[in-house]
Write a protein that holds these residues in place. Structure first.
Motif, PDB file in Angstrom:
ATOM      1  N   PHE A  77       0.862  -1.174   0.000  1.00 40.09           N
ATOM      2  CA  PHE A  77       0.000   0.000   0.000  1.00 40.09           C
ATOM      3  C   PHE A  77       0.894   1.217   0.000  1.00 40.09           C
ATOM      4  CE2 PHE A  77      -2.093   3.437   2.344  1.00 40.09           C
ATOM      5  CZ  PHE A  77      -3.182   3.642   1.514  1.00 40.09           C
ATOM      6  N   ARG A  78       0.741   2.067  -1.015  1.00 43.09           N
ATOM      7  CA  ARG A  78       1.556   3.274  -1.131  1.00 43.09           C
ATOM      8  C   ARG A  78       0.797   4.437  -0.510  1.00 43.09           C
ATOM      9  NH1 ARG A  78       6.282   3.359  -4.455  1.00 43.09           N
ATOM     10  NH2 ARG A  78       6.305   5.395  -3.468  1.00 43.09           N
ATOM     11  N   GLY A  79       1.061   4.689   0.760  1.00 42.01           N
ATOM     12  CA  GLY A  79       0.401   5.776   1.463  1.00 42.01           C
ATOM     13  C   GLY A  79       0.761   7.132   0.892  1.00 42.01           C
ATOM     14  N   ASP A  80       1.984   7.266   0.388  1.00 40.30           N
ATOM     15  CA  ASP A  80       2.378   8.534  -0.233  1.00 40.30           C
ATOM     16  C   ASP A  80       1.546   8.805  -1.477  1.00 40.30           C
ATOM     17  OD1 ASP A  80       3.610   6.376  -1.515  1.00 40.30           O
ATOM     18  OD2 ASP A  80       5.520   7.405  -1.813  1.00 40.30           O
ATOM     19  N   PHE A  81       1.272   7.774  -2.266  1.00 41.57           N
ATOM     20  CA  PHE A  81       0.442   7.938  -3.449  1.00 41.57           C
ATOM     21  C   PHE A  81      -1.000   8.238  -3.049  1.00 41.57           C
ATOM     22  CE2 PHE A  81       3.061   5.162  -6.611  1.00 41.57           C
ATOM     23  CZ  PHE A  81       4.173   5.946  -6.393  1.00 41.57           C
ATOM     24  N   ALA A  82      -1.481   7.575  -2.005  1.00 41.34           N
ATOM     25  CA  ALA A  82      -2.848   7.813  -1.540  1.00 41.34           C
ATOM     26  C   ALA A  82      -3.011   9.267  -1.082  1.00 41.34           C
ATOM     27  CB  ALA A  82      -3.201   6.847  -0.417  1.00 41.34           C
ATOM     28  N   LEU A  83      -2.013   9.787  -0.361  1.00 40.98           N
ATOM     29  CA  LEU A  83      -2.062  11.189   0.062  1.00 40.98           C
ATOM     30  C   LEU A  83      -2.014  12.134  -1.138  1.00 40.98           C
ATOM     31  CD1 LEU A  83       0.195  11.165   3.235  1.00 40.98           C
ATOM     32  CD2 LEU A  83      -2.280  11.483   3.123  1.00 40.98           C
ATOM     33  N   MET A  84      -1.234  11.776  -2.132  1.00 38.75           N
ATOM     34  CA  MET A  84      -1.173  12.588  -3.338  1.00 38.75           C
ATOM     35  C   MET A  84      -2.530  12.617  -4.035  1.00 38.75           C
ATOM     36  SD  MET A  84       1.365  12.090  -6.554  1.00 38.75           S
ATOM     37  CE  MET A  84       1.673  13.399  -7.703  1.00 38.75           C
ATOM     38  N   ALA A  85      -3.199  11.468  -4.097  1.00 44.56           N
ATOM     39  CA  ALA A  85      -4.524  11.404  -4.723  1.00 44.56           C
ATOM     40  C   ALA A  85      -5.521  12.268  -3.960  1.00 44.56           C
ATOM     41  CB  ALA A  85      -5.005   9.958  -4.796  1.00 44.56           C
ATOM     42  N   VAL A  86      -5.479  12.217  -2.644  1.00 48.35           N
ATOM     43  CA  VAL A  86      -6.365  13.057  -1.832  1.00 48.35           C
ATOM     44  C   VAL A  86      -6.067  14.533  -2.103  1.00 48.35           C
ATOM     45  CG1 VAL A  86      -6.919  13.760   0.530  1.00 48.35           C
ATOM     46  CG2 VAL A  86      -6.768  11.339  -0.042  1.00 48.35           C
ATOM     47  N   GLY A  87      -4.802  14.891  -2.162  1.00 46.43           N
ATOM     48  CA  GLY A  87      -4.426  16.270  -2.457  1.00 46.43           C
ATOM     49  C   GLY A  87      -4.922  16.725  -3.822  1.00 46.43           C
ATOM     50  N   LEU A  88      -4.832  15.850  -4.814  1.00 46.29           N
ATOM     51  CA  LEU A  88      -5.329  16.191  -6.147  1.00 46.29           C
ATOM     52  C   LEU A  88      -6.842  16.358  -6.154  1.00 46.29           C
ATOM     53  CD1 LEU A  88      -3.056  13.884  -8.316  1.00 46.29           C
ATOM     54  CD2 LEU A  88      -3.111  16.385  -8.382  1.00 46.29           C
ATOM     55  N   LEU A  89      -7.550  15.533  -5.388  1.00 44.31           N
ATOM     56  CA  LEU A  89      -9.009  15.671  -5.312  1.00 44.31           C
ATOM     57  C   LEU A  89      -9.403  16.950  -4.577  1.00 44.31           C
ATOM     58  CD1 LEU A  89     -10.054  11.972  -4.713  1.00 44.31           C
ATOM     59  CD2 LEU A  89     -10.505  13.362  -6.743  1.00 44.31           C
ATOM     60  N   VAL A  90      -8.652  17.333  -3.557  1.00 36.35           N
ATOM     61  CA  VAL A  90      -8.914  18.604  -2.868  1.00 36.35           C
ATOM     62  C   VAL A  90      -8.637  19.763  -3.826  1.00 36.35           C
ATOM     63  CG1 VAL A  90      -8.106  20.119  -1.010  1.00 36.35           C
ATOM     64  CG2 VAL A  90      -8.548  17.700  -0.550  1.00 36.35           C
ATOM     65  N   LEU A  91      -7.571  19.670  -4.599  1.00 37.33           N
ATOM     66  CA  LEU A  91      -7.261  20.701  -5.587  1.00 37.33           C
ATOM     67  C   LEU A  91      -8.391  20.809  -6.606  1.00 37.33           C
ATOM     68  CD1 LEU A  91      -5.270  22.766  -6.788  1.00 37.33           C
ATOM     69  CD2 LEU A  91      -4.248  20.860  -8.063  1.00 37.33           C
ATOM     70  N   ASP A  92      -8.910  19.681  -7.054  1.00 36.54           N
ATOM     71  CA  ASP A  92     -10.051  19.664  -7.971  1.00 36.54           C
ATOM     72  C   ASP A  92     -11.235  20.407  -7.362  1.00 36.54           C
ATOM     73  OD1 ASP A  92     -12.114  18.863  -9.836  1.00 36.54           O
ATOM     74  OD2 ASP A  92     -12.520  17.146  -8.554  1.00 36.54           O
ATOM     75  N   TRP A  93     -11.546  20.106  -6.120  1.00 34.67           N
ATOM     76  CA  TRP A  93     -12.672  20.745  -5.434  1.00 34.67           C
ATOM     77  C   TRP A  93     -12.463  22.260  -5.343  1.00 34.67           C
ATOM     78  CZ3 TRP A  93     -12.841  23.227  -0.595  1.00 34.67           C
ATOM     79  CH2 TRP A  93     -14.129  23.520  -0.132  1.00 34.67           C
ATOM     80  N   LEU A  94     -11.251  22.672  -4.952  1.00 33.72           N
ATOM     81  CA  LEU A  94     -10.961  24.101  -4.831  1.00 33.72           C
ATOM     82  C   LEU A  94     -11.075  24.818  -6.176  1.00 33.72           C
ATOM     83  CD1 LEU A  94      -7.928  24.053  -2.382  1.00 33.72           C
ATOM     84  CD2 LEU A  94     -10.215  24.954  -1.920  1.00 33.72           C
ATOM     85  N   LEU A  95     -10.530  24.210  -7.213  1.00 33.71           N
ATOM     86  CA  LEU A  95     -10.601  24.822  -8.534  1.00 33.71           C
ATOM     87  C   LEU A  95     -12.045  24.942  -9.018  1.00 33.71           C
ATOM     88  CD1 LEU A  95      -7.545  23.116 -10.252  1.00 33.71           C
ATOM     89  CD2 LEU A  95      -7.759  25.527  -9.654  1.00 33.71           C
ATOM     90  N   CYS A  96     -12.861  23.956  -8.731  1.00 38.49           N
ATOM     91  CA  CYS A  96     -14.282  24.026  -9.099  1.00 38.49           C
ATOM     92  C   CYS A  96     -14.976  25.151  -8.343  1.00 38.49           C
ATOM     93  CB  CYS A  96     -14.976  22.697  -8.838  1.00 38.49           C
ATOM     94  SG  CYS A  96     -14.577  21.421 -10.044  1.00 38.49           S
ATOM     95  N   ARG A  97     -14.664  25.305  -7.068  1.00 34.02           N
ATOM     96  CA  ARG A  97     -15.268  26.378  -6.269  1.00 34.02           C
ATOM     97  C   ARG A  97     -14.886  27.758  -6.818  1.00 34.02           C
ATOM     98  NH1 ARG A  97     -18.467  25.499  -1.554  1.00 34.02           N
ATOM     99  NH2 ARG A  97     -17.700  27.570  -1.083  1.00 34.02           N
ATOM    100  N   VAL A  98     -13.612  27.947  -7.113  1.00 31.91           N
ATOM    101  CA  VAL A  98     -13.164  29.236  -7.650  1.00 31.91           C
ATOM    102  C   VAL A  98     -13.784  29.475  -9.031  1.00 31.91           C
ATOM    103  CG1 VAL A  98     -11.144  30.545  -8.434  1.00 31.91           C
ATOM    104  CG2 VAL A  98     -11.040  29.227  -6.307  1.00 31.91           C
ATOM    105  N   SER A  99     -13.844  28.442  -9.847  1.00 33.56           N
ATOM    106  CA  SER A  99     -14.444  28.563 -11.171  1.00 33.56           C
ATOM    107  C   SER A  99     -15.912  28.969 -11.070  1.00 33.56           C
ATOM    108  CB  SER A  99     -14.311  27.234 -11.925  1.00 33.56           C
ATOM    109  OG  SER A  99     -15.022  27.284 -13.125  1.00 33.56           O
ATOM    110  N   ASP A 100     -16.635  28.361 -10.160  1.00 37.52           N
ATOM    111  CA  ASP A 100     -18.051  28.731  -9.957  1.00 37.52           C
ATOM    112  C   ASP A 100     -18.194  30.170  -9.477  1.00 37.52           C
ATOM    113  OD1 ASP A 100     -18.900  26.255 -10.789  1.00 37.52           O
ATOM    114  OD2 ASP A 100     -19.207  25.478  -8.759  1.00 37.52           O
TER     115      ASP A 100
END
Length: 103
Positions: A77-100
């Motif tokens: 289990f690559r916890g570093d990759f899992a954290l990176m995926a969570v960070g990318l999903l948070v970035l996605d959420w933030l970008l959607c909020r700013v775009s809206d």
């Protein structure tokens, strides 16, 4: 607001949406890699080395290689990759909020 200013805001909003989509796709690809790494054994692990190396080069150096735990399925289990995926999903959420907000 002038139509010119509205056009710039619309273009900025569209650009942020595109970045959000790219972030979301990258996050789900990393999630798939985490799952494959958990299950991979033998030759399958060797096949994943190139993808693992690419993702590891893209993450911050202090995080790379952290939180790696042997999985009961024979992989890791690559916890570093899992954290990176969570960070990318948070970035996605933030970008959607700013775009809206720009619409």
């Amino acid at each position: 607001m002038t139509s010119r200013a509205h056009g710039k805001r619309g273009a900025g909003s569209g650009f942020l949406r595109a970045l959000a989509l790219a972030s979301r796709v990258a996050a789900w690809l990393v999630v798939a890699l985490v799952l494959l790494d958990c299950l991979a054994q033998g030759q399958a692990r060797v096949e994943l080395l190139a993808a693992n190396g690419l993702v590891q080069r893209l993450m911050p150096a202090p995080l790379a290689g952290s939180f790696v735990v042997a999985s009961p399925f024979g992989g890791a289990f690559r916890g570093d990759f899992a954290l990176m995926a969570v960070g990318l999903l948070v970035l996605d959420w933030l970008l959607c909020r700013v775009s809206d907000a720009l619409r």
